[in-house]
Design an enzyme around this catalytic site. Structure first.
Site, short mmCIF file in Angstrom:
data_model
loop_
_atom_site.label_atom_id
_atom_site.label_comp_id
_atom_site.label_asym_id
_atom_site.label_seq_id
_atom_site.Cartn_x
_atom_site.Cartn_y
_atom_site.Cartn_z
N GLY A 164 36.57 40.20 44.83
CA GLY A 164 35.48 39.16 44.58
C GLY A 164 34.38 39.43 44.01
N GLY A 165 33.78 40.18 44.40
CA GLY A 165 32.03 41.54 44.76
C GLY A 165 32.26 41.05 46.23
N LEU A 203 25.07 52.07 38.28
CA LEU A 203 25.06 52.27 36.02
C LEU A 203 24.34 51.06 35.59
CD1 LEU A 203 28.50 53.23 35.16
CD2 LEU A 203 26.63 54.51 35.79
N HIS A 208 30.62 45.73 30.85
CA HIS A 208 32.80 45.94 31.89
C HIS A 208 33.93 45.99 31.11
CE1 HIS A 208 35.58 44.57 35.21
NE2 HIS A 208 36.10 44.20 33.95
N HIS A 235 29.06 40.12 40.24
CA HIS A 235 29.58 40.03 39.95
C HIS A 235 30.84 39.57 40.00
CE1 HIS A 235 27.46 44.05 41.35
NE2 HIS A 235 27.29 42.76 42.43
N GLU A 275 40.11 48.40 35.25
CA GLU A 275 38.93 48.10 34.58
C GLU A 275 37.52 49.01 34.57
OE1 GLU A 275 38.75 43.71 36.73
OE2 GLU A 275 38.05 45.25 37.72
N GLU A 287 38.22 50.36 39.12
CA GLU A 287 39.44 49.50 39.76
C GLU A 287 40.35 49.47 39.29
OE1 GLU A 287 39.51 45.44 42.12
OE2 GLU A 287 38.55 44.94 40.46
N ARG A 291 48.02 42.61 39.49
CA ARG A 291 48.54 41.14 39.19
C ARG A 291 48.31 40.87 38.45
NH1 ARG A 291 43.28 39.20 38.84
NH2 ARG A 291 42.02 40.11 40.49
P1 ADP Z 1 35.47 43.97 43.16
O1 ADP Z 1 36.71 44.09 42.98
O2 ADP Z 1 34.52 43.26 43.87
O3 ADP Z 1 35.71 42.05 42.08
P2 ADP Z 1 34.60 45.73 41.23
O4 ADP Z 1 34.94 47.37 41.48
O5 ADP Z 1 36.03 45.08 40.67
O6 ADP Z 1 34.51 44.71 42.74
O7 ADP Z 1 33.22 45.28 40.84
C1 ADP Z 1 32.56 43.90 39.75
C2 ADP Z 1 31.63 44.51 39.24
O8 ADP Z 1 30.80 44.56 40.31
C3 ADP Z 1 31.69 45.06 37.86
O9 ADP Z 1 32.59 43.73 37.04
C4 ADP Z 1 30.53 45.25 37.92
O10 ADP Z 1 29.90 44.41 37.54
C5 ADP Z 1 29.47 45.60 39.31
N1 ADP Z 1 30.15 46.93 39.71
C6 ADP Z 1 30.59 47.84 40.32
N2 ADP Z 1 30.57 49.58 40.24
C7 ADP Z 1 29.52 49.52 39.55
C8 ADP Z 1 28.51 50.22 39.16
N3 ADP Z 1 29.07 51.60 39.90
N4 ADP Z 1 27.82 50.02 38.67
C9 ADP Z 1 27.51 48.69 38.44
N5 ADP Z 1 27.82 47.91 38.21
C10 ADP Z 1 29.10 47.79 39.32
#
Ligand code: ADP
Length: 447
Positions: A164-165, A203, A208, A235, A275, A287, A291
């Site tokens: 959840g960011g 990045l 995404h 996020h 993802e 990740e 689900r």
């Molecule tokens: P969560 O499980 O909390 O949702 P994620 O790893 O899926 O976390 O990442 C959620 C969002 O965070 C991504 O869709 C992207 O927008 C941002 N993000 C994650 N990792 C990176 C990265 N290495 N560089 C830039 N943005 C990132």
């Protein structure tokens, strides 16, 4: 096949699961908190059981109450939906110990992918490209600084148990890094009870892009193409579409096959999403979600495969619904997550819906559990509904979305409908020219 499924969730996803069960001829049990006694999933299910007071930890996360509900109703399987217990490996094991089926992956795979450090290691081993970063957990006292310098600033500190960011902090310099390490660790500790954090290259302007996969648990797996979820705030996904405006059929087939092969090697069972961030033509794994996801209807619209129904069939030992060569991406779909929030401040706006008119017509789908006169309780997420629109081309889809958004009426509470009505008329959105920071920059420009 199962005889009776207990749906361990609420809101639109509970209704979505209920619909799949009805089509399969399976009896349904809804569970609800005292705050959800009037909810649509309770009204439409065959049976319902109250499992506790409003707070999620006392109701939708209350494992003994869920087990008791299975016992008294004679349910033989549990569908966890998304959120709540859907990625809780221990819950899957407890159900098995009580001779109940968990409609989801094997517990070992949920556990593996729930730890993002382990997930990245596994992805790498399976031949999936990952974001450059630390190989494991880092602390302020070891070589975090050396690793950060090696991958180059800016770096992102992420929680191993994140979701959840939450538990994510960007560091632009060495001085930032020490602060980011401790704030991310503290946030992760309080949110997830696990303070481990790791480093990733941050990045700058990626998209995404995620791949939907389906595995039979016996070494068979297929992919169902991608969803582009780059429009995010904090996020969190706001708008999802498929296919991605920036991928062609060859790129889709290549990354899709990489993912499907990894799932075959793992003997993954059920639905899952891998993802990635995508920048300059390269994919970087971030990740895997083990689900059904909120945005699954995008894929259903463009592949004509009912993911929830297949998820249930596969959990009962069924075969994959199609061979890879039979899967076709047809047209274009966009999903808008319409929330009960102020469209500028995003402050939640729970309350009573005085007027409700969902849009309709060809290519328009609404997944929602609200109705006129329904009161959105303040205890859970603020989703009013998902509007999913399908068209032969992206242009037709956008045209249809524009008119569907204009048709929709939700009064009595604030919603994010005005935001979507504006987005669907923005040049960059129309051109598909956006990345993960686009929406926040757009919103900042509106202030
Ligand atoms: P969560 O499980 O909390 O949702 P994620 O790893 O899926 O976390 O990442 C959620 C969002 O965070 C991504 O869709 C992207 O927008 C941002 N993000 C994650 N990792 C990176 C990265 N290495 N560089 C830039 N943005 C990132």
């Amino acid at each position: 096949m199962f005889d009776k499924i207990l749906i361990a969730n609420r809101g639109e996803i509970a209704l979505r699961i209920l619909r799949a069960c009805k089509e399969l001829g399976i009896a349904t049990v809804a569970v609800h908190s005292t705050a959800d006694a009037d909810a649509m999933h309770v009204r439409l299910s065959d049976e319902s059981v109250c499992i506790g007071p409003p707070a999620s930890k006392d109701s939708y996360l209350n494992v003994p109450a869920l087990l008791a509900a299975c016992e008294i109703t004679g349910a033989d399987a549990v569908h966890p939906g998304y959120g709540f217990l859907s990625e809780n490996a221990r819950f899957a094991e407890i159900l098995a110990e009580h001779n109940l089926h968990f409609i989801g992956p094997k517990a070992e795979h949920i556990r593996l992918m729930g730890d993002k450090i382990e997930a990245k290691k596994t992805a790498k081993k399976l031949g999936i490209p990952v974001v450059p970063g630390s190989d494991g957990a880092v602390g302020p006292d070891d070589d975090a600084m050396a690793i950060a310098k090696q991958i180059g600033f800016p770096v992102l500190v992420k929680a191993a148990a994140g979701g959840g960011g939450r538990g994510m902090k960007v560091a632009h310099s060495e001085a930032d890094l020490l602060v980011a390490l401790s704030t991310a660790a503290n946030e992760a500790k309080s949110a997830f009870g696990d303070a481990s954090v790791y480093l990733e290259k941050y990045l700058q302007k990626p998209r995404h892009i995620e791949i939907q996969i389906l595995g039979d648990g016996r070494g068979g797996a297929i992919h169902l193409g991608e969803r582009d979820c780059s429009l995010q705030r904090r996020h969190q996904k706001v708008w999802e579409e498929g296919p991605s405006p920036v991928l062609d059929a060859a790129a889709r087939a290549k990354i899709g096959e990489t993912c499907a092969k990894a799932m075959r090697d793992m003997k993954y069972l059920g639905v899952g999403t891998i993802e990635f961030l995508y920048e300059d033509g390269e994919f970087y794994f971030i990740e895997m979600n083990t689900r059904i996801q909120v945005e699954h209807p995008v894929t259903e619209s463009i592949t004509d495969i009912d993911l929830v129904l297949e998820q249930i069939r596969i959990a009962a030992g069924g075969d994959l619904p199609a061979r890879q060569q039979d899967i076709q991406v047809i047209g274009h779909a966009i999903e808008c997550r319409i929330n009960a929030e102020n469209p500028q401040t995003f402050r939640p706006s729970p309350g009573r819906i005085l007027q409700y008119h969902p849009p309709g017509g060809l290519g328009v789908r609404i997944d929602s559990a609200v109705y006129q006169g329904y009161t959105i309780p303040p205890y859970y997420d603020s989703l009013v509904g998902k509007l999913i629109v399908h068209g032969k081309t992206r242009a037709e889809c956008l045209m249809r979305l524009r008119r569907a958004l204009d048709e929709m009426v939700v009064e009595g509470i604030e919603t994010t409908l005005p935001l979507f009505r504006a987005l669907v008329r923005e040049g960059d959105i129309i051109n598909g020219d956006y990345h993960i920071h686009w929406l926040e920059q757009y919103l900042a420009g509106k202030d």
